[in-house]
Design a protein around this motif. Structure first.
Motif, PDB file in Angstrom:
ATOM      1  N   CYS A  72      20.901  32.184  -3.836  1.00 42.82           N
ATOM      2  CA  CYS A  72      19.655  31.431  -3.975  1.00 42.82           C
ATOM      3  C   CYS A  72      19.719  30.122  -3.196  1.00 42.82           C
ATOM      4  CB  CYS A  72      19.365  31.152  -5.447  1.00 42.82           C
ATOM      5  SG  CYS A  72      18.791  32.597  -6.355  1.00 42.82           S
ATOM      6  N   ALA A  73      20.880  29.482  -3.202  1.00 38.52           N
ATOM      7  CA  ALA A  73      21.020  28.224  -2.472  1.00 38.52           C
ATOM      8  C   ALA A  73      20.776  28.438  -0.985  1.00 38.52           C
ATOM      9  CB  ALA A  73      22.416  27.643  -2.701  1.00 38.52           C
ATOM     10  N   LEU A  74      21.319  29.504  -0.426  1.00 41.47           N
ATOM     11  CA  LEU A  74      21.129  29.801   0.988  1.00 41.47           C
ATOM     12  C   LEU A  74      19.671  30.087   1.302  1.00 41.47           C
ATOM     13  CD1 LEU A  74      22.396  30.289   3.768  1.00 41.47           C
ATOM     14  CD2 LEU A  74      22.785  32.665   3.082  1.00 41.47           C
ATOM     15  N   LEU A  75      19.032  30.900   0.456  1.00 45.02           N
ATOM     16  CA  LEU A  75      17.632  31.230   0.679  1.00 45.02           C
ATOM     17  C   LEU A  75      16.743  29.992   0.554  1.00 45.02           C
ATOM     18  CD1 LEU A  75      17.356  34.615  -1.267  1.00 45.02           C
ATOM     19  CD2 LEU A  75      17.448  34.277   1.212  1.00 45.02           C
ATOM     20  N   MET A  76      17.007  29.168  -0.425  1.00 48.28           N
ATOM     21  CA  MET A  76      16.220  27.957  -0.620  1.00 48.28           C
ATOM     22  C   MET A  76      16.390  27.011   0.563  1.00 48.28           C
ATOM     23  SD  MET A  76      14.698  27.950  -3.751  1.00 48.28           S
ATOM     24  CE  MET A  76      14.734  26.351  -4.541  1.00 48.28           C
ATOM     25  N   THR A 114      19.197  20.578  -4.795  1.00 49.19           N
ATOM     26  CA  THR A 114      20.555  20.397  -4.282  1.00 49.19           C
ATOM     27  C   THR A 114      21.457  19.754  -5.339  1.00 49.19           C
ATOM     28  OG1 THR A 114      19.686  20.146  -2.028  1.00 49.19           O
ATOM     29  CG2 THR A 114      21.923  19.372  -2.437  1.00 49.19           C
ATOM     30  N   ALA A 115      20.918  18.749  -6.027  1.00 48.35           N
ATOM     31  CA  ALA A 115      21.694  18.100  -7.077  1.00 48.35           C
ATOM     32  C   ALA A 115      22.018  19.070  -8.202  1.00 48.35           C
ATOM     33  CB  ALA A 115      20.920  16.895  -7.619  1.00 48.35           C
ATOM     34  N   LEU A 116      21.029  19.891  -8.573  1.00 47.66           N
ATOM     35  CA  LEU A 116      21.233  20.871  -9.635  1.00 47.66           C
ATOM     36  C   LEU A 116      22.293  21.890  -9.252  1.00 47.66           C
ATOM     37  CD1 LEU A 116      20.186  21.885 -12.399  1.00 47.66           C
ATOM     38  CD2 LEU A 116      18.568  23.303 -11.148  1.00 47.66           C
ATOM     39  N   PHE A 117      22.204  22.385  -8.015  1.00 47.03           N
ATOM     40  CA  PHE A 117      23.178  23.371  -7.544  1.00 47.03           C
ATOM     41  C   PHE A 117      24.572  22.754  -7.466  1.00 47.03           C
ATOM     42  CE2 PHE A 117      25.590  25.379  -4.150  1.00 47.03           C
ATOM     43  CZ  PHE A 117      25.589  26.691  -4.575  1.00 47.03           C
ATOM     44  N   ALA A 118      24.657  21.506  -6.989  1.00 44.75           N
ATOM     45  CA  ALA A 118      25.956  20.846  -6.877  1.00 44.75           C
ATOM     46  C   ALA A 118      26.590  20.652  -8.250  1.00 44.75           C
ATOM     47  CB  ALA A 118      25.792  19.499  -6.173  1.00 44.75           C
ATOM     48  N   ALA A 119      25.764  20.304  -9.250  1.00 41.72           N
ATOM     49  CA  ALA A 119      26.296  20.137 -10.601  1.00 41.72           C
ATOM     50  C   ALA A 119      26.819  21.453 -11.142  1.00 41.72           C
ATOM     51  CB  ALA A 119      25.212  19.577 -11.515  1.00 41.72           C
ATOM     52  N   ARG A 120      26.077  22.540 -10.903  1.00 41.80           N
ATOM     53  CA  ARG A 120      26.512  23.858 -11.373  1.00 41.80           C
ATOM     54  C   ARG A 120      27.801  24.282 -10.661  1.00 41.80           C
ATOM     55  NH1 ARG A 120      24.101  28.295 -13.846  1.00 41.80           N
ATOM     56  NH2 ARG A 120      25.575  30.003 -13.884  1.00 41.80           N
ATOM     57  N   ALA A 121      27.847  24.083  -9.340  1.00 44.99           N
ATOM     58  CA  ALA A 121      29.044  24.465  -8.588  1.00 44.99           C
ATOM     59  C   ALA A 121      30.247  23.642  -9.028  1.00 44.99           C
ATOM     60  CB  ALA A 121      28.793  24.286  -7.090  1.00 44.99           C
ATOM     61  N   GLY A 122      30.021  22.351  -9.295  1.00 46.50           N
ATOM     62  CA  GLY A 122      31.114  21.508  -9.756  1.00 46.50           C
ATOM     63  C   GLY A 122      31.639  21.930 -11.108  1.00 46.50           C
ATOM     64  N   SER A 123      30.720  22.315 -11.993  1.00 45.78           N
ATOM     65  CA  SER A 123      31.124  22.792 -13.312  1.00 45.78           C
ATOM     66  C   SER A 123      31.957  24.059 -13.203  1.00 45.78           C
ATOM     67  CB  SER A 123      29.892  23.030 -14.187  1.00 45.78           C
ATOM     68  OG  SER A 123      30.248  23.607 -15.420  1.00 45.78           O
ATOM     69  N   GLN A 124      31.533  24.983 -12.346  1.00 51.78           N
ATOM     70  CA  GLN A 124      32.275  26.222 -12.163  1.00 51.78           C
ATOM     71  C   GLN A 124      33.655  25.950 -11.566  1.00 51.78           C
ATOM     72  OE1 GLN A 124      29.537  28.471  -9.757  1.00 51.78           O
ATOM     73  NE2 GLN A 124      28.489  29.342 -11.539  1.00 51.78           N
ATOM     74  N   TRP A 125      33.732  24.980 -10.648  1.00 52.03           N
ATOM     75  CA  TRP A 125      35.031  24.633 -10.048  1.00 52.03           C
ATOM     76  C   TRP A 125      35.965  24.062 -11.094  1.00 52.03           C
ATOM     77  CZ3 TRP A 125      37.505  19.839  -9.401  1.00 52.03           C
ATOM     78  CH2 TRP A 125      38.644  19.865  -8.584  1.00 52.03           C
ATOM     79  N   LEU A 126      35.461  23.205 -11.968  1.00 58.04           N
ATOM     80  CA  LEU A 126      36.283  22.638 -13.025  1.00 58.04           C
ATOM     81  C   LEU A 126      36.781  23.718 -13.981  1.00 58.04           C
ATOM     82  CD1 LEU A 126      34.315  19.361 -13.864  1.00 58.04           C
ATOM     83  CD2 LEU A 126      36.536  19.550 -12.720  1.00 58.04           C
TER      84      LEU A 126
END
Length: 349
Positions: free
Chosen positions: A34-38, A57-69
């Motif tokens: 979805c990030a790529l398409l958006m 972008t902020a929402l996606f970054a927060a989600r990606a950061g949570s998954q990384w943690l």
């Protein structure tokens, strides 16, 4: 004469409901695809620097950061030492439970199967059966006592057993309703209460509790009122337990909890259930068992939705009544149970 005046309408109240809206949007759109398409769409429209794109972008970054943690936390815990694990699986005689037990049997873990029906032969050497009626709290307590006496304190619990009464509510007896509630909802709570103190001890290597719910925890279906209600209760119990462990007991990293929301599983429990394959593809028990095994192996907490459409199932309850009726019409769920056959086994998975 005094004319009473009404207070002004408060309008739409958001307040603390904002986190719910953000959570729904996050679930729907925060994925790499979805990030790529958006981003591509925003680039073609010249809107890469718009406030809307910035919020996404902020929402996606927060989600990606949570998954990384989460991945980092799992890596820090290291691989599971199966030889130190005592795993209790309910309803392990067929379906999802049997598939999971056979996978666990290939490890060095000691596995206890608590179910009403015996497992098919041959039973693996590191698997011990305890025949028990899960609707009987006293029998359930005795079964756990036997497991702990024979194998040691339970470190992983998989609440998998379930049953269904495929009748209209007006046709069910009090015993029918009570049995579905006890097996699907009360037994997981009692088992969790029973084994949790041992999991909270510092010497417990790593602990995990899995609850097999259902996508029908979010969607009502005629002739499945007691089943759907019990599965919804399991989902909320897991959520509350997870919050207790993390925020009240400080044990969220030591005791993980996972709720599994599969659609129709080819275990025989819902034979004759007529739902379109494109909307609710039938899952093989091995597929769901694989997901549970990986959750135990990787200390994965949270939710597992199978297949992909189950991720958006919670949105059903946000729809207005007309929208929910449309969902039932598209999915043919209002008549899906008319040809139900099920199976003769007292416990279904």
């Amino acid at each position: 004469m005094t004319v009473a005046t009404l207070p002004p309408s408060p309008g739409v109240i958001v307040g603390r409901n904002v986190d719910t809206v953000v959570g729904v949007v996050d679930t729907l759109i925060s994925s790499p695809v979805c990030a790529l398409l958006m981003a591509a769409n925003a680039f073609m429209r010249g809107a890469l620097t718009s406030p809307w794109m910035g919020a996404y972008t902020a929402l996606f970054a927060a989600r990606a950061g949570s998954q990384w943690l989460q991945r980092r936390s799992r890596a820090a815990r290291g691989p599971v030492d199966w030889a130190k694990q005592v795993i209790l699986v309910t309803g392990g005689s067929h379906g999802i439970g049997l598939s999971l037990v056979l996978k666990l049997a290939k490890t060095e873990a000691r596995v206890a199967v608590v179910s009403l029906a015996p497992m098919p032969e041959p039973v693996p050497s590191n698997v011990t059966q305890y025949l028990c009626d899960l609707s009987d709290p006293q029998a359930l307590e005795q079964a756990v006592d036997s497991v702990e006496r024979d194998l040691g304190s339970v470190t992983m619990l998989v609440n998998n057993a379930g049953t269904v009464c495929p009748l209209l509510v007006s046709e069910q007896s009090a015993a029918d309703i009570e049995r579905v509630a006890r097996v699907n909802f009360v037994a997981p709570m009692l088992l969790t209460r029973r084994v949790l103190p041992g999991m909270l001890r510092p010497e417990c290597p790593r602990a995990h509790i899995v609850f097999v719910a259902s996508v029908l925890a979010y969607i009502g279906v005629p002739q499945l009122a007691t089943y759907t209600a019990s599965k919804a209760g399991v989902a909320l119990f897991q959520e509350s337990l997870s919050l207790e462990l993390r925020h009240r007991l400080g044990a969220g990293d030591r005791v993980r909890t996972t709720a599994v929301f599969p659609s129709k599983v080819a275990s025989g429990m819902f034979s004759g259930l007529d739902l379109p394959q494109w909307l609710s593809p039938e899952l093989e028990p091995e597929h769901v068992a694989d997901a549970i095994f990986c959750a135990l192996r990787d200390a994965q907490d949270g939710e597992i939705n199978l297949p992909l459409f189950a991720t958006v199932a919670p949105l059903y309850m946000f729809l207005p009544r007309a929208g929910r009726r449309l969902v039932h019409w598209v999915g043919n769920s209002l008549d899906s149970m008319r040809g139900f056959r099920g199976h003769a086994k007292p416990e279904a998975l």
